[in-house]
Motif scaffolding. Structure first.
Motif, PDB file in Angstrom:
ATOM      1  N   ASN A   1      12.153   9.582  -1.144  1.00  0.00           N
ATOM      2  CA  ASN A   1      13.207   9.444  -0.148  1.00  0.00           C
ATOM      3  C   ASN A   1      13.228   7.979   0.307  1.00  0.00           C
ATOM      4  OD1 ASN A   1      11.080   9.161   1.720  1.00  0.00           O
ATOM      5  ND2 ASN A   1      11.153  11.319   2.306  1.00  0.00           N
ATOM      6  N   ALA A   2      14.000   7.677   1.344  1.00  0.00           N
ATOM      7  CA  ALA A   2      14.123   6.283   1.802  1.00  0.00           C
ATOM      8  C   ALA A   2      12.761   5.711   2.196  1.00  0.00           C
ATOM      9  CB  ALA A   2      15.105   6.193   2.965  1.00  0.00           C
ATOM     10  N   ASP A   3      11.947   6.481   2.911  1.00  0.00           N
ATOM     11  CA  ASP A   3      10.620   5.990   3.299  1.00  0.00           C
ATOM     12  C   ASP A   3       9.735   5.773   2.076  1.00  0.00           C
ATOM     13  OD1 ASP A   3      11.229   5.950   6.012  1.00  0.00           O
ATOM     14  OD2 ASP A   3      10.520   8.008   6.317  1.00  0.00           O
ATOM     15  N   GLY A   4       9.824   6.675   1.117  1.00  0.00           N
ATOM     16  CA  GLY A   4       9.059   6.529  -0.110  1.00  0.00           C
ATOM     17  C   GLY A   4       9.490   5.295  -0.891  1.00  0.00           C
ATOM     18  N   ASN A   5      10.790   5.048  -0.922  1.00  0.00           N
ATOM     19  CA  ASN A   5      11.283   3.857  -1.615  1.00  0.00           C
ATOM     20  C   ASN A   5      10.814   2.575  -0.927  1.00  0.00           C
ATOM     21  OD1 ASN A   5      12.631   4.929  -3.862  1.00  0.00           O
ATOM     22  ND2 ASN A   5      14.359   5.510  -2.578  1.00  0.00           N
ATOM     23  N   ARG A   6      10.656   2.610   0.389  1.00  0.00           N
ATOM     24  CA  ARG A   6      10.127   1.444   1.099  1.00  0.00           C
ATOM     25  C   ARG A   6       8.677   1.169   0.671  1.00  0.00           C
ATOM     26  NH1 ARG A   6      14.059   2.604   4.850  1.00  0.00           N
ATOM     27  NH2 ARG A   6      13.097   4.356   5.900  1.00  0.00           N
ATOM     28  N   VAL A   7       7.902   2.237   0.538  1.00  0.00           N
ATOM     29  CA  VAL A   7       6.510   2.069   0.096  1.00  0.00           C
ATOM     30  C   VAL A   7       6.486   1.506  -1.323  1.00  0.00           C
ATOM     31  CG1 VAL A   7       4.344   3.267  -0.440  1.00  0.00           C
ATOM     32  CG2 VAL A   7       5.645   3.893   1.611  1.00  0.00           C
ATOM     33  N   LEU A   8       7.320   2.050  -2.197  1.00  0.00           N
ATOM     34  CA  LEU A   8       7.386   1.552  -3.570  1.00  0.00           C
ATOM     35  C   LEU A   8       7.800   0.081  -3.599  1.00  0.00           C
ATOM     36  CD1 LEU A   8       9.101   4.569  -5.356  1.00  0.00           C
ATOM     37  CD2 LEU A   8       6.695   3.904  -5.461  1.00  0.00           C
ATOM     38  N   ALA A   9       8.789  -0.276  -2.803  1.00  0.00           N
ATOM     39  CA  ALA A   9       9.254  -1.665  -2.762  1.00  0.00           C
ATOM     40  C   ALA A   9       8.146  -2.593  -2.279  1.00  0.00           C
ATOM     41  CB  ALA A   9      10.482  -1.782  -1.863  1.00  0.00           C
ATOM     42  N   ARG A  10       7.402  -2.158  -1.283  1.00  0.00           N
ATOM     43  CA  ARG A  10       6.301  -2.974  -0.761  1.00  0.00           C
ATOM     44  C   ARG A  10       5.220  -3.173  -1.833  1.00  0.00           C
ATOM     45  NH1 ARG A  10       5.957  -0.479   3.990  1.00  0.00           N
ATOM     46  NH2 ARG A  10       4.377   0.963   3.295  1.00  0.00           N
ATOM     47  N   GLU A  11       4.904  -2.107  -2.563  1.00  0.00           N
ATOM     48  CA  GLU A  11       3.909  -2.207  -3.630  1.00  0.00           C
ATOM     49  C   GLU A  11       4.391  -3.128  -4.747  1.00  0.00           C
ATOM     50  OE1 GLU A  11       0.652  -0.620  -3.892  1.00  0.00           O
ATOM     51  OE2 GLU A  11       1.140  -0.684  -1.758  1.00  0.00           O
TER      52      GLU A  11
ATOM     53  N   ALA B   1       6.635  -5.544  -4.474  1.00  0.00           N
ATOM     54  CA  ALA B   1       6.673  -6.914  -3.945  1.00  0.00           C
ATOM     55  C   ALA B   1       5.276  -7.522  -3.958  1.00  0.00           C
ATOM     56  CB  ALA B   1       7.244  -6.928  -2.530  1.00  0.00           C
ATOM     57  N   GLY B   2       4.265  -6.741  -3.605  1.00  0.00           N
ATOM     58  CA  GLY B   2       2.890  -7.238  -3.646  1.00  0.00           C
ATOM     59  C   GLY B   2       2.472  -7.595  -5.055  1.00  0.00           C
ATOM     60  N   PHE B   3       2.848  -6.765  -6.019  1.00  0.00           N
ATOM     61  CA  PHE B   3       2.538  -7.051  -7.420  1.00  0.00           C
ATOM     62  C   PHE B   3       3.209  -8.342  -7.859  1.00  0.00           C
ATOM     63  CE2 PHE B   3       3.875  -7.010 -11.815  1.00  0.00           C
ATOM     64  CZ  PHE B   3       2.657  -6.888 -12.465  1.00  0.00           C
ATOM     65  N   LEU B   4       4.499  -8.476  -7.548  1.00  0.00           N
ATOM     66  CA  LEU B   4       5.246  -9.663  -7.952  1.00  0.00           C
ATOM     67  C   LEU B   4       4.683 -10.923  -7.316  1.00  0.00           C
ATOM     68  CD1 LEU B   4       8.875  -8.242  -7.859  1.00  0.00           C
ATOM     69  CD2 LEU B   4       7.502  -8.765  -9.889  1.00  0.00           C
TER      70      LEU B   4
ATOM     71  N   ALA C   1      -1.061   4.389  -2.466  1.00  0.00           N
ATOM     72  CA  ALA C   1      -0.281   3.902  -1.323  1.00  0.00           C
ATOM     73  C   ALA C   1       0.661   4.999  -0.835  1.00  0.00           C
ATOM     74  CB  ALA C   1       0.502   2.653  -1.691  1.00  0.00           C
ATOM     75  N   MET C   2       1.285   5.703  -1.758  1.00  0.00           N
ATOM     76  CA  MET C   2       2.195   6.790  -1.375  1.00  0.00           C
ATOM     77  C   MET C   2       1.428   7.879  -0.626  1.00  0.00           C
ATOM     78  SD  MET C   2       5.312   6.040  -2.452  1.00  0.00           S
ATOM     79  CE  MET C   2       6.298   7.485  -2.811  1.00  0.00           C
ATOM     80  N   GLU C   3       0.256   8.215  -1.116  1.00  0.00           N
ATOM     81  CA  GLU C   3      -0.552   9.253  -0.464  1.00  0.00           C
ATOM     82  C   GLU C   3      -0.982   8.793   0.925  1.00  0.00           C
ATOM     83  OE1 GLU C   3      -1.941  12.973  -0.110  1.00  0.00           O
ATOM     84  OE2 GLU C   3      -0.763  12.202  -1.776  1.00  0.00           O
ATOM     85  N   ARG C   4      -1.447   7.568   1.014  1.00  0.00           N
ATOM     86  CA  ARG C   4      -1.923   7.016   2.281  1.00  0.00           C
ATOM     87  C   ARG C   4      -0.794   6.933   3.322  1.00  0.00           C
ATOM     88  NH1 ARG C   4      -3.771   2.713   0.088  1.00  0.00           N
ATOM     89  NH2 ARG C   4      -1.922   1.462   0.406  1.00  0.00           N
ATOM     90  N   GLU C   5       0.415   6.643   2.872  1.00  0.00           N
ATOM     91  CA  GLU C   5       1.534   6.426   3.792  1.00  0.00           C
ATOM     92  C   GLU C   5       2.303   7.697   4.144  1.00  0.00           C
ATOM     93  OE1 GLU C   5       2.856   3.245   4.838  1.00  0.00           O
ATOM     94  OE2 GLU C   5       1.359   2.018   3.843  1.00  0.00           O
ATOM     95  N   GLY C   6       1.965   8.823   3.532  1.00  0.00           N
ATOM     96  CA  GLY C   6       2.667  10.049   3.906  1.00  0.00           C
ATOM     97  C   GLY C   6       2.699  11.131   2.854  1.00  0.00           C
ATOM     98  N   GLY C   7       2.237  10.830   1.648  1.00  0.00           N
ATOM     99  CA  GLY C   7       2.158  11.860   0.605  1.00  0.00           C
ATOM    100  C   GLY C   7       3.485  12.544   0.335  1.00  0.00           C
TER     101      GLY C   7
ATOM    102  N   LEU D   1       0.850  -2.110 -15.561  1.00  0.00           N
ATOM    103  CA  LEU D   1       1.196  -0.790 -15.043  1.00  0.00           C
ATOM    104  C   LEU D   1       0.917  -0.778 -13.549  1.00  0.00           C
ATOM    105  CD1 LEU D   1       1.965   2.217 -15.427  1.00  0.00           C
ATOM    106  CD2 LEU D   1      -0.460   2.646 -15.897  1.00  0.00           C
ATOM    107  N   ILE D   2       1.935  -0.478 -12.788  1.00  0.00           N
ATOM    108  CA  ILE D   2       1.806  -0.381 -11.333  1.00  0.00           C
ATOM    109  C   ILE D   2       1.798   1.099 -10.982  1.00  0.00           C
ATOM    110  CG2 ILE D   2       2.831  -0.988  -9.106  1.00  0.00           C
ATOM    111  CD1 ILE D   2       4.357  -3.222 -10.753  1.00  0.00           C
TER     112      ILE D   2
END
Length: 86
Positions: A67-77, A79-82, A50-56, A44-45
């Motif tokens: 939104n696009a910025d939120g999706n970037r944070v999700l993608a980064r998280e 990618a780190g998991f993978l 991270a979302m809160e830290r990067e802009g909530g 479970l990821i």
């Protein structure tokens, strides 16, 4: 899927702090989900911190959908998991 040696994970995108429901039914349902995932060995990821830290809330277009910025944070998280679980 397991026979094909595929791995899965669940990404739980929660609403921003203060908007995520905290009623008894929601909390119970989440606990049931977490329990089933643990029992099945499905990672479970939870990128909420991270979302809160990067802009909530600014990372959500309508309080629920990133939104696009939120999706970037999700993608980064993700990618780190993978990278850590490859």
């Amino acid at each position: 899927v397991r026979q094909a040696k595929a791995k899965f994970a669940i990404v739980l995108v929660e609403q921003p702090i203060g908007r995520e429901p905290a009623d008894t039914l929601t909390l119970w349902a989440k606990e049931q989900l977490f329990k089933q995932l643990r029992e099945q060995g499905v990672p479970l990821i939870r990128p909420a911190m991270a979302m809160e830290r990067e802009g909530g809330a600014t990372l959500f277009r309508d309080g629920l959908h990133p939104n696009a910025d939120g999706n970037r944070v999700l993608a980064r998280e993700l990618a780190g998991f993978l990278a850590a679980n490859s």
